[in-house]
Enzyme design. Structure first.
Site, PDB file in Angstrom:
ATOM      1  N   CYS A  10      -0.286   3.989   2.647  1.00  0.00           N
ATOM      2  CA  CYS A  10      -0.274   3.785   4.105  1.00  0.00           C
ATOM      3  C   CYS A  10      -0.025   2.310   4.434  1.00  0.00           C
ATOM      4  CB  CYS A  10      -1.553   4.320   4.740  1.00  0.00           C
ATOM      5  SG  CYS A  10      -3.076   3.858   3.906  1.00  0.00           S
ATOM      6  N   SER A  11      -1.061   1.582   4.829  1.00  0.00           N
ATOM      7  CA  SER A  11      -0.808   0.223   5.333  1.00  0.00           C
ATOM      8  C   SER A  11      -1.976  -0.720   5.072  1.00  0.00           C
ATOM      9  CB  SER A  11      -0.556   0.301   6.839  1.00  0.00           C
ATOM     10  OG  SER A  11      -1.688   0.880   7.468  1.00  0.00           O
ATOM     11  N   CYS A  12      -2.806  -0.436   4.057  1.00  0.00           N
ATOM     12  CA  CYS A  12      -4.011  -1.245   3.845  1.00  0.00           C
ATOM     13  C   CYS A  12      -3.668  -2.694   3.488  1.00  0.00           C
ATOM     14  CB  CYS A  12      -4.845  -0.659   2.711  1.00  0.00           C
ATOM     15  SG  CYS A  12      -5.336   1.040   3.003  1.00  0.00           S
ATOM     16  N   CYS A  52       0.884  -1.151   0.000  1.00  0.00           N
ATOM     17  CA  CYS A  52       0.000   0.000   0.000  1.00  0.00           C
ATOM     18  C   CYS A  52       0.924   1.204   0.000  1.00  0.00           C
ATOM     19  CB  CYS A  52      -0.907   0.019   1.232  1.00  0.00           C
ATOM     20  SG  CYS A  52      -1.954   1.492   1.256  1.00  0.00           S
TER      21      CYS A  52
HETATM   22 FE   LIG Z   1      -3.250   1.990   2.989  1.00  0.00          FE
END
Ligand SMILES: [Fe+2]
Length: 197
Positions: A108-110, A105
């Protein structure tokens, strides 16, 4: 310290957490309960074992595998696995001996966290997010996955509403294994695509 300097003290993260919780409690919202529920979900419910079950089923059941590749959300629901409403699409990426899919991602961190678990720290790191799209082969090598030159690397950038999961290649010498035993060898990293089984 001279008198003309203004000193701004900075609260520690712990103090900030307490302040936010106190503000929520004062307004009748039960922050501590929500935190407890969230940590229960993260540790007990959102675990890579879920995704591992999906992978094992796909390995032993070609019809399920086809449904999984066509509509991931509907297929995992068959195994009683749910995803949040905002994860509108689950796209399952099938690895082959000559194709290695990798997810990230960049923003971010999905992840599809209800299936593969919460993202590892390195997944959230700017280093991984920025480099895996530009020099994926090198990043994979640094992470211990050295791919032959004829293996094509495909990098997929997760969005808020489209989540990915890699379907690893079933290892040789697992003929006749039960679904449960197959699931036991499937790792979170293999479903992110940074390792092979
Ligand atoms: Fe994300």
């Amino acid at each position: 310290m001279s008198d003309d300097r203004v000193v701004h003290s900075t609260a520690t993260p712990q103090q900030r957490i307490h302040a936010v919780q106190a503000a929520l409690e004062a307004r009748g919202m039960h922050a501590a309960d929500a935190v407890e529920e969230l940590s229960h979900l993260a540790q007990e419910e959102w675990i890579p074992r879920n995704g591992a079950r999906v992978v094992a089923r796909a390995w032993v059941d070609p019809a399920f595998r086809q449904r999984l590749l066509t509509d991931g959300r509907a297929a995992v629901a068959e195994l009683g696995l749910s995803m949040p409403n905002h994860h509108r699409h689950l796209v399952v990426l099938e690895n082959t001996p000559t194709v290695q899919n990798v997810i990230c991602c960049t923003l971010c961190s999905c992840t599809a966290f209800t299936l593969i678990g919460l993202p590892p720290d390195w997944y959230k790191d700017l280093e991984y997010r920025s480099r895996v799209v530009r020099e994926s082969r090198t990043v994979l090598k640094e992470m211990g996955l050295e791919l032959a030159a004829d293996v094509e690397v495909r990098v997929w950038d997760t969005t808020a509403d489209t989540r990915y999961m890699v379907l690893p290649v079933r290892p040789a010498n697992t003929e006749g294994w039960s679904e449960e035993k197959l699931a036991s060898i499937v790792t979170k990293d293999s479903m992110i695509g940074v390792s092979r089984l």
